[in-house]
Write a protein that holds these residues in place. Structure first.
Motif, short mmCIF file in Angstrom:
data_model
loop_
_atom_site.label_atom_id
_atom_site.label_comp_id
_atom_site.label_asym_id
_atom_site.label_seq_id
_atom_site.Cartn_x
_atom_site.Cartn_y
_atom_site.Cartn_z
N PHE A 86 16.80 -16.53 -120.15
CA PHE A 86 18.15 -16.00 -119.96
C PHE A 86 18.16 -14.48 -119.80
CE2 PHE A 86 17.42 -16.03 -124.51
CZ PHE A 86 18.02 -14.88 -124.98
N ILE A 87 17.21 -13.78 -120.42
CA ILE A 87 17.13 -12.32 -120.25
C ILE A 87 16.78 -11.99 -118.80
CG2 ILE A 87 15.85 -10.23 -120.92
CD1 ILE A 87 15.57 -11.43 -123.70
N SER A 141 17.67 -18.11 -133.25
CA SER A 141 16.64 -17.07 -133.31
C SER A 141 16.55 -16.25 -132.03
CB SER A 141 15.27 -17.71 -133.60
OG SER A 141 14.89 -18.57 -132.53
N MET A 142 17.21 -16.69 -130.96
CA MET A 142 17.10 -15.98 -129.69
C MET A 142 18.06 -14.79 -129.60
SD MET A 142 16.44 -19.27 -127.21
CE MET A 142 16.04 -18.38 -125.72
N GLN A 143 18.92 -14.59 -130.59
CA GLN A 143 19.72 -13.38 -130.75
C GLN A 143 20.50 -13.01 -129.48
OE1 GLN A 143 17.50 -10.20 -132.62
NE2 GLN A 143 16.20 -11.65 -133.69
N LEU A 144 21.40 -13.88 -129.11
CA LEU A 144 22.19 -13.64 -127.90
C LEU A 144 23.06 -12.40 -128.03
CD1 LEU A 144 23.36 -17.27 -127.06
CD2 LEU A 144 21.28 -16.08 -126.41
N ARG A 145 23.62 -12.19 -129.21
CA ARG A 145 24.52 -11.05 -129.37
C ARG A 145 23.79 -9.74 -129.12
NH1 ARG A 145 28.15 -10.57 -134.69
NH2 ARG A 145 28.98 -12.47 -133.75
N ALA A 146 22.55 -9.64 -129.60
CA ALA A 146 21.77 -8.42 -129.37
C ALA A 146 21.52 -8.21 -127.88
CB ALA A 146 20.45 -8.50 -130.13
N ASP A 147 21.25 -9.30 -127.17
CA ASP A 147 21.03 -9.17 -125.74
C ASP A 147 22.30 -8.75 -125.01
OD1 ASP A 147 19.22 -9.57 -123.41
OD2 ASP A 147 20.74 -11.04 -122.86
N ASN A 185 21.54 -5.30 -123.40
CA ASN A 185 21.11 -5.54 -122.02
C ASN A 185 22.24 -5.98 -121.08
OD1 ASN A 185 18.40 -5.11 -122.90
ND2 ASN A 185 18.34 -7.23 -123.65
N GLY A 186 23.46 -6.04 -121.61
CA GLY A 186 24.58 -6.42 -120.75
C GLY A 186 24.65 -7.90 -120.45
#
Length: 385
Positions: free
Chosen positions: A221-222, A234-240, A244-245
């Motif tokens: 997804f990144i 664990s994939m931390q979507l909010r941080a991305d 990273n927009g």
């Protein structure tokens, strides 16, 4: 005589519908999962039952689990536990009634009800969620309706990403879950029509969405290489999103031939200790916890998501849109933990997740599905021993 009987029935119905009264000078000791929730819950209780008291302690479900495994006494009248602890705790809990104001997702408690109706889940943590990459979808002008069915998402290049692992493939076996424990049989029932239907849909889904490269799982997804796929906490979507927009939407899984598919989640609920001195007050507290006002207290928690039925979601205010999206997705999730019926506390569905079981289901010739069912049933019986 008929009139007398009718009046008696009416009296019983009215009596049963009346709320139970708290015991005089009741003091209910409740272990809540966080302090803020406990303080706000106490305010609701004091408004409704000013003549009785709540004593609030913060005790996590993990601490309750440890006490349960160590056979230690749990000295709270009401406490939260994870569904996996219910089989071990069941004999120590009071039966609770159906709760009316906020209905429950039966997938998380119906197998427990077969044995003893002690558990009413209130929130859940998903093992996996299905997520849409909105940046890629919008950039390519793809309709969101394309992700509502497996048939339509399969028409897109790089439409659906999944890791070829039992952890994720399990969801593809849920188009008909009547072969699950507590439904048609007490344990997995490979010989019924429901499993045959689920197996057919399982093979069709794998054919539609193809095979993915496991090496891409943590970054698909990144890199914006797929429109949609499975994600974990664990994939931390909010941080991305923040760094990273990224722009994502969590959604229910696409259906197959009009039938919903289900992810897995662990559910949590408040239960009543059978040793309580104040059973009426404790049961009234459980009912209050499932009121709209009390469920609203849970709508800012981005990890432990409130179990709110789909048709009621718009009646609540959420801390952010992803919490609401997860609450919707959990309407299409089933329990990760299944009660051990017939005095079994494990193994209820684990056989489905074995690599060799999955390979046999993939290879099954559906023109001779009965042979596959018989073989799986025999191997399951041996495995259970």
């Amino acid at each position: 005589m008929k009139k007398i009987l009718l009046l008696a029935v009416c009296f019983l119905l009215v009596s049963c519908s009346q709320p139970i009264e708290n015991e005089t000078d009741a003091v209910v000791r409740v272990a809540v999962h966080n302090e803020e929730y406990g303080n706000e819950l106490k305010k609701l209780w004091d408004e409704k039952y000013p003549e009785t008291s709540l004593e609030i302690s913060v005790v996590t479900p993990e601490e309750i689990h440890k006490k349960t495994m160590n056979h230690e006494e749990i000295d709270y009248d009401v406490f939260m536990c994870e569904d996996e602890d219910i089989p071990a705790l069941m004999d120590q809990l009071l039966v609770v009634k159906d709760l009316g104001e906020v209905k429950l997702n039966a997938q998380f408690h119906e197998t427990f009800d077969v044995v003893k109706k002690v558990y009413q889940p209130i929130s859940a943590v998903g093992d996996t969620y299905y997520m849409l990459d909105l940046n890629k979808i919008e950039a390519d002008g793809v309709s969101l309706e394309s992700f509502e069915t497996m048939e339509s998402v399969s028409q897109l290049d790089h439409g659906f990403y999944y890791l070829n692992h039992p952890y994720f493939i399990f969801s593809f076996l849920t188009s008909n879950m009547n072969y699950f424990p507590g439904k048609e049989k007490t344990l997995l029932n490979f010989n019924g029509d429901s499993f045959a239907e689920a197996l057919k849909d399982f093979q069709k889904i794998l054919e539609l969405i193809g095979q993915n490269d496991a090496a891409l799982f943590d970054n698909w997804f990144i890199e914006n290489s797929y429109y949609s796929g499975f994600v974990t906490e664990s994939m931390q979507l909010r941080a991305d999103e923040e760094k990273n927009g990224g722009k994502y939407q969590i959604a229910p899984l696409p259906s197959i031939e009009g039938k919903a598919l289900y992810t897995q989640a662990s559910s949590y609920g408040y239960v009543v200790n059978a040793n309580t001195q104040y059973p009426n007050a404790a049961l009234n507290l459980i009912t209050l916890m499932h009121s709209k006002a009390a469920i609203q207290l849970l709508c800012n928690d981005s990890y432990m998501i409130p179990l709110i039925p789909e048709e009621m979601l718009d009646e609540f205010d959420f801390g952010n849109e992803h919490i609401k999206e997860k609450a919707l997705a959990l309407n299409y999730a089933c329990s990760k933990n299944w009660v051990g019926l017939e005095n079994r506390s494990d193994g209820a569905i684990d056989f489905l997740l074995l690599d060799e079981t999955i390979q046999k289901m993939k290879a099954c010739d559906l023109t001779q599905v009965n042979q596959c069912q018989e073989q799986l049933s025999e191997e399951y019986e041996e495995w259970m021993k």
